[in-house]
Design a protein around this motif. Sequence first.
Motif, PDB file in Angstrom:
ATOM      1  N   TYR A 237       0.810  -1.114  -0.144  1.00 52.92           N
ATOM      2  CA  TYR A 237       0.050   0.041   0.031  1.00 52.92           C
ATOM      3  C   TYR A 237       0.787   1.100   0.114  1.00 52.92           C
ATOM      4  CZ  TYR A 237      -3.083   3.476   2.158  1.00 52.92           C
ATOM      5  OH  TYR A 237      -3.567   4.562   2.604  1.00 52.92           O
ATOM      6  N   ILE A 238       1.981   1.167   0.653  1.00 45.76           N
ATOM      7  CA  ILE A 238       2.742   2.347   0.874  1.00 45.76           C
ATOM      8  C   ILE A 238       3.267   2.995  -0.376  1.00 45.76           C
ATOM      9  CG2 ILE A 238       4.963   1.381   1.381  1.00 45.76           C
ATOM     10  CD1 ILE A 238       3.547   4.530   2.938  1.00 45.76           C
ATOM     11  N   CYS A 239       3.414   2.114  -1.430  1.00 46.33           N
ATOM     12  CA  CYS A 239       4.055   2.508  -2.747  1.00 46.33           C
ATOM     13  C   CYS A 239       3.198   3.116  -3.473  1.00 46.33           C
ATOM     14  CB  CYS A 239       4.459   1.359  -3.480  1.00 46.33           C
ATOM     15  SG  CYS A 239       5.807   0.426  -2.972  1.00 46.33           S
TER      16      CYS A 239
ATOM     17  N   ASN B 230      10.094   2.825   0.516  1.00 42.48           N
ATOM     18  CA  ASN B 230      10.099   3.564   1.882  1.00 42.48           C
ATOM     19  C   ASN B 230       9.877   5.100   1.296  1.00 42.48           C
ATOM     20  OD1 ASN B 230      10.477   1.590   3.627  1.00 42.48           O
ATOM     21  ND2 ASN B 230      12.518   2.166   4.154  1.00 42.48           N
ATOM     22  N   PRO B 231       8.957   5.620   2.016  1.00 44.17           N
ATOM     23  CA  PRO B 231       8.732   7.116   1.745  1.00 44.17           C
ATOM     24  C   PRO B 231      10.108   8.233   1.805  1.00 44.17           C
ATOM     25  CG  PRO B 231       6.760   6.580   2.704  1.00 44.17           C
ATOM     26  CD  PRO B 231       7.808   5.540   2.887  1.00 44.17           C
ATOM     27  N   ARG B 232      10.247   8.935   0.967  1.00 49.40           N
ATOM     28  CA  ARG B 232      11.361   9.939   1.086  1.00 49.40           C
ATOM     29  C   ARG B 232      10.864  11.206   1.908  1.00 49.40           C
ATOM     30  NH1 ARG B 232      13.081  10.017  -5.272  1.00 49.40           N
ATOM     31  NH2 ARG B 232      14.110   7.991  -5.153  1.00 49.40           N
TER      32      ARG B 232
ATOM     33  N   GLU C  93       0.599  -2.112   7.088  1.00 43.69           N
ATOM     34  CA  GLU C  93       1.199  -1.408   5.904  1.00 43.69           C
ATOM     35  C   GLU C  93       2.336  -0.536   6.114  1.00 43.69           C
ATOM     36  OE1 GLU C  93       0.866  -2.568   2.833  1.00 43.69           O
ATOM     37  OE2 GLU C  93      -0.820  -3.777   3.082  1.00 43.69           O
ATOM     38  N   SER C  94       2.141  -0.046   7.602  1.00 42.84           N
ATOM     39  CA  SER C  94       3.248   0.880   8.157  1.00 42.84           C
ATOM     40  C   SER C  94       4.714   0.349   7.414  1.00 42.84           C
ATOM     41  CB  SER C  94       3.228   0.981   9.463  1.00 42.84           C
ATOM     42  OG  SER C  94       4.233   1.799   9.823  1.00 42.84           O
ATOM     43  N   CYS C  95       5.503   1.534   6.925  1.00 41.12           N
ATOM     44  CA  CYS C  95       6.721   0.986   6.675  1.00 41.12           C
ATOM     45  C   CYS C  95       7.756   0.773   7.976  1.00 41.12           C
ATOM     46  CB  CYS C  95       7.527   1.607   5.613  1.00 41.12           C
ATOM     47  SG  CYS C  95       8.009   3.472   6.204  1.00 41.12           S
ATOM     48  N   GLY C  96       7.324   1.363   8.822  1.00 47.75           N
ATOM     49  CA  GLY C  96       8.259   1.418  10.014  1.00 47.75           C
ATOM     50  C   GLY C  96       9.289   2.546  10.136  1.00 47.75           C
ATOM     51  N   GLN C  97       9.564   3.425   9.462  1.00 46.32           N
ATOM     52  CA  GLN C  97      10.412   4.405   9.606  1.00 46.32           C
ATOM     53  C   GLN C  97      10.322   5.426  10.962  1.00 46.32           C
ATOM     54  OE1 GLN C  97      12.559   5.885   5.969  1.00 46.32           O
ATOM     55  NE2 GLN C  97      10.512   5.891   5.191  1.00 46.32           N
ATOM     56  N   CYS C  98       8.989   5.826  10.925  1.00 46.89           N
ATOM     57  CA  CYS C  98       8.589   6.659  11.739  1.00 46.89           C
ATOM     58  C   CYS C  98       8.034   5.908  13.069  1.00 46.89           C
ATOM     59  CB  CYS C  98       7.751   7.778  11.427  1.00 46.89           C
ATOM     60  SG  CYS C  98       7.660   8.339   9.661  1.00 46.89           S
ATOM     61  N   THR C  99       8.701   6.493  14.280  1.00 52.09           N
ATOM     62  CA  THR C  99       8.173   5.815  15.724  1.00 52.09           C
ATOM     63  C   THR C  99       6.826   5.897  15.791  1.00 52.09           C
ATOM     64  OG1 THR C  99      10.428   6.493  16.631  1.00 52.09           O
ATOM     65  CG2 THR C  99       8.571   5.766  18.240  1.00 52.09           C
ATOM     66  N   GLN C 100       6.076   7.453  15.576  1.00 50.93           N
ATOM     67  CA  GLN C 100       4.737   7.587  15.901  1.00 50.93           C
ATOM     68  C   GLN C 100       3.888   6.561  14.972  1.00 50.93           C
ATOM     69  OE1 GLN C 100       7.056   9.861  15.208  1.00 50.93           O
ATOM     70  NE2 GLN C 100       6.710  11.887  16.018  1.00 50.93           N
ATOM     71  N   CYS C 101       4.206   6.208  13.949  1.00 48.04           N
ATOM     72  CA  CYS C 101       3.374   5.672  13.012  1.00 48.04           C
ATOM     73  C   CYS C 101       3.444   4.022  13.265  1.00 48.04           C
ATOM     74  CB  CYS C 101       3.848   5.796  11.401  1.00 48.04           C
ATOM     75  SG  CYS C 101       2.764   4.738  10.516  1.00 48.04           S
ATOM     76  N   ARG C 102       4.665   3.875  13.525  1.00 51.49           N
ATOM     77  CA  ARG C 102       5.052   2.238  13.862  1.00 51.49           C
ATOM     78  C   ARG C 102       4.400   1.816  15.046  1.00 51.49           C
ATOM     79  NH1 ARG C 102      10.360   2.608  14.165  1.00 51.49           N
ATOM     80  NH2 ARG C 102      10.225   2.954  16.352  1.00 51.49           N
TER      81      ARG C 102
ATOM     82  N   LYS D 220       3.231  14.481  12.136  1.00 52.95           N
ATOM     83  CA  LYS D 220       4.428  14.425  12.879  1.00 52.95           C
ATOM     84  C   LYS D 220       5.389  13.394  12.089  1.00 52.95           C
ATOM     85  CE  LYS D 220       2.815  15.549  17.442  1.00 52.95           C
ATOM     86  NZ  LYS D 220       1.316  15.627  16.967  1.00 52.95           N
ATOM     87  N   THR D 221       4.963  12.928  10.988  1.00 52.52           N
ATOM     88  CA  THR D 221       5.781  11.611  10.396  1.00 52.52           C
ATOM     89  C   THR D 221       6.251  12.063   8.846  1.00 52.52           C
ATOM     90  OG1 THR D 221       3.628  10.903   9.992  1.00 52.52           O
ATOM     91  CG2 THR D 221       4.745   9.867  11.650  1.00 52.52           C
ATOM     92  N   ILE D 222       6.872  11.053   8.231  1.00 51.93           N
ATOM     93  CA  ILE D 222       7.647  11.295   7.053  1.00 51.93           C
ATOM     94  C   ILE D 222       6.464  11.539   5.916  1.00 51.93           C
ATOM     95  CG2 ILE D 222       8.963  10.487   4.973  1.00 51.93           C
ATOM     96  CD1 ILE D 222      10.741   9.186   7.204  1.00 51.93           C
ATOM     97  N   CYS D 223       5.588  10.494   6.063  1.00 53.08           N
ATOM     98  CA  CYS D 223       4.260  10.538   5.107  1.00 53.08           C
ATOM     99  C   CYS D 223       2.920  10.549   6.030  1.00 53.08           C
ATOM    100  CB  CYS D 223       4.133   9.621   4.007  1.00 53.08           C
ATOM    101  SG  CYS D 223       3.667   7.926   4.750  1.00 53.08           S
ATOM    102  N   VAL D 224       1.808  10.607   5.240  1.00 56.18           N
ATOM    103  CA  VAL D 224       0.674  10.658   5.975  1.00 56.18           C
ATOM    104  C   VAL D 224      -0.034   9.267   6.197  1.00 56.18           C
ATOM    105  CG1 VAL D 224       0.168  12.865   4.960  1.00 56.18           C
ATOM    106  CG2 VAL D 224      -0.790  10.834   3.664  1.00 56.18           C
ATOM    107  N   LEU D 225       0.590   8.005   6.254  1.00 57.30           N
ATOM    108  CA  LEU D 225      -0.055   6.900   6.634  1.00 57.30           C
ATOM    109  C   LEU D 225      -0.432   6.932   8.183  1.00 57.30           C
ATOM    110  CD1 LEU D 225       0.827   3.335   5.462  1.00 57.30           C
ATOM    111  CD2 LEU D 225       0.564   3.839   7.864  1.00 57.30           C
ATOM    112  N   SER D 226       0.450   7.626   8.895  1.00 53.72           N
ATOM    113  CA  SER D 226       0.286   7.640  10.251  1.00 53.72           C
ATOM    114  C   SER D 226      -1.082   8.349  10.431  1.00 53.72           C
ATOM    115  CB  SER D 226       1.424   8.216  10.974  1.00 53.72           C
ATOM    116  OG  SER D 226       1.180   8.460  12.399  1.00 53.72           O
ATOM    117  N   ASP D 227      -1.306   9.380   9.778  1.00 57.49           N
ATOM    118  CA  ASP D 227      -2.381  10.267  10.121  1.00 57.49           C
ATOM    119  C   ASP D 227      -3.680   9.650   9.301  1.00 57.49           C
ATOM    120  OD1 ASP D 227      -0.116  11.769   9.413  1.00 57.49           O
ATOM    121  OD2 ASP D 227      -1.365  13.603   9.665  1.00 57.49           O
TER     122      ASP D 227
HETATM  123 FE1  SF4 Z   1       6.663   4.941   7.243  1.00 55.60          FE
HETATM  124 FE2  SF4 Z   1       6.552   6.906   8.664  1.00 55.60          FE
HETATM  125 FE3  SF4 Z   1       4.889   6.726   6.284  1.00 55.60          FE
HETATM  126 FE4  SF4 Z   1       4.471   5.239   8.451  1.00 55.60          FE
HETATM  127  S1  SF4 Z   1       4.303   7.524   8.346  1.00 55.60           S
HETATM  128  S2  SF4 Z   1       4.533   4.518   6.438  1.00 55.60           S
HETATM  129  S3  SF4 Z   1       6.599   4.828   9.210  1.00 55.60           S
HETATM  130  S4  SF4 Z   1       7.229   6.890   6.405  1.00 55.60           S
END
Ligand code: SF4
Length: 426
Positions: free
Chosen positions: A166-168, A184-186, A340-349, A385-392
């Motif tokens: 999904y993250i792609c 992984n999102p940039r 589906e979280s890629c795990g890069q951001c603590t708030q999301c993971r 607070k994260t790299i991409c909006v999956l967390s939101d």
């Molecule tokens: Fe990955 Fe962060 Fe996006 Fe979650 S919010 S999918 S951990 S880059």
Amino acid sequence: MARDVQKIVLRGADDHDLTKLAEYEALGGYKALAKARAMTPEQVTDELITSELRGRGGAFFPTGRKWSFVPPKDKLPKPHYLVVNADESEPGSFKDNEIMARVPHRFIEGCLITAHAIDSEHVFVYIRGEYSGPYEILVGALEELRNRTDIRGDVTIVVHRGAGAYICGEETALMESLEGRRGNPRIKPPFPAVSGVFGMPTTINNVETLIAAAPILLNGAEWYKKMSLSSPKSTGTKLYSVCGNVQRPGTYEVVMGFPFKEFLYDLCGGPLHGRKFKAVIPGGASVPIQNMEEAEATLMDYEGFVAGGSMLGSGGVIVIDDAQPMVTVIARLARFFAHESCGQCTQCREGTAWTTKILERIRDGEGTVEDLDTLLDIGEQMTGKTICVLSDSCAVPVVSGIKKFRGEFEALIQGKRFHPVTAAVA
Ligand code: SF4
């Protein structure tokens, strides 16, 4: 009785096999491309800006303006790439599938017009791996153009299949994946217009966005702008994929500003026998849930869904009736995002994982009163607070679901049970 619905994107697809080049050309196909190539790239971009077409992938950014961000080759002498985001993986969304499967040549025409506007000879279509049917149809349509250099020009179109993440669908993760790395999102900047795929200036658009380019060029921006029942900022038509507890699920194309109540009850046939609608998630799984009072007062455009307490998002309409326990629905969505979280951001993971655990605890009758405040607090920590909006995206349906259907959560915590047959908590 439902009113007539004007189709632009899917025009002709009910009566003709538009997967065939001959039938598409017989309906005037590729005439818009010829018209566009007789114009300068700037003129094509200006026409799109005037049309006020906005991106249909969920971000709603003005399409013509996005094209104008790519620096001209005399200022940045590098190849320009067009990337089409066809990695449609949002739960409830399948309208791009319908476009590629039914009107592939109109989609290709939109790609070629866009390539002309941004001075590109390379198009990558990143298609969701599971979409094997649309993939075959799209490749077949491109094969028909193999000897038609009058249509293809100097443009090479590559169709690249994803592997099911999904993250792609997030544009920078998509570019990473296209380059052969883990998706992984940039962090942005740099933005794709300056340094995108393979470090080159890149424009990324959604399938439904690009397909509108052909009718706009052919009929003019003013014609397109008139196609709206409400806000002058929302122009043209929009495709919606409808699923869940409704009589006629499927893909629908309606003009912007169409009344959501008429859409749900007339076009989609209303609730299943003996049931009532309880809620709608109107834009894929990552937008706020609407209760029916909000949904029935909504006009279907960008501004209308915001005024109705949600967002247009991807246009994936998930209908929930009174036989569905809301806690179960929301817990299932949270589990999807945690997976589906890629795990890069603590708030999301951590946030998606804990949200899922707590929701499933409540669903199983083991929740506590404090759990609801904990969920709202985690939701706040996961937002913005994260790299991409999956967390939101995970937090939004959870927070809106608790706020609008708190009674169902509290009943489960108090040891009561949801009875699907009577649709009551007791
Ligand atoms: Fe990955 Fe962060 Fe996006 Fe979650 S919010 S999918 S951990 S880059």
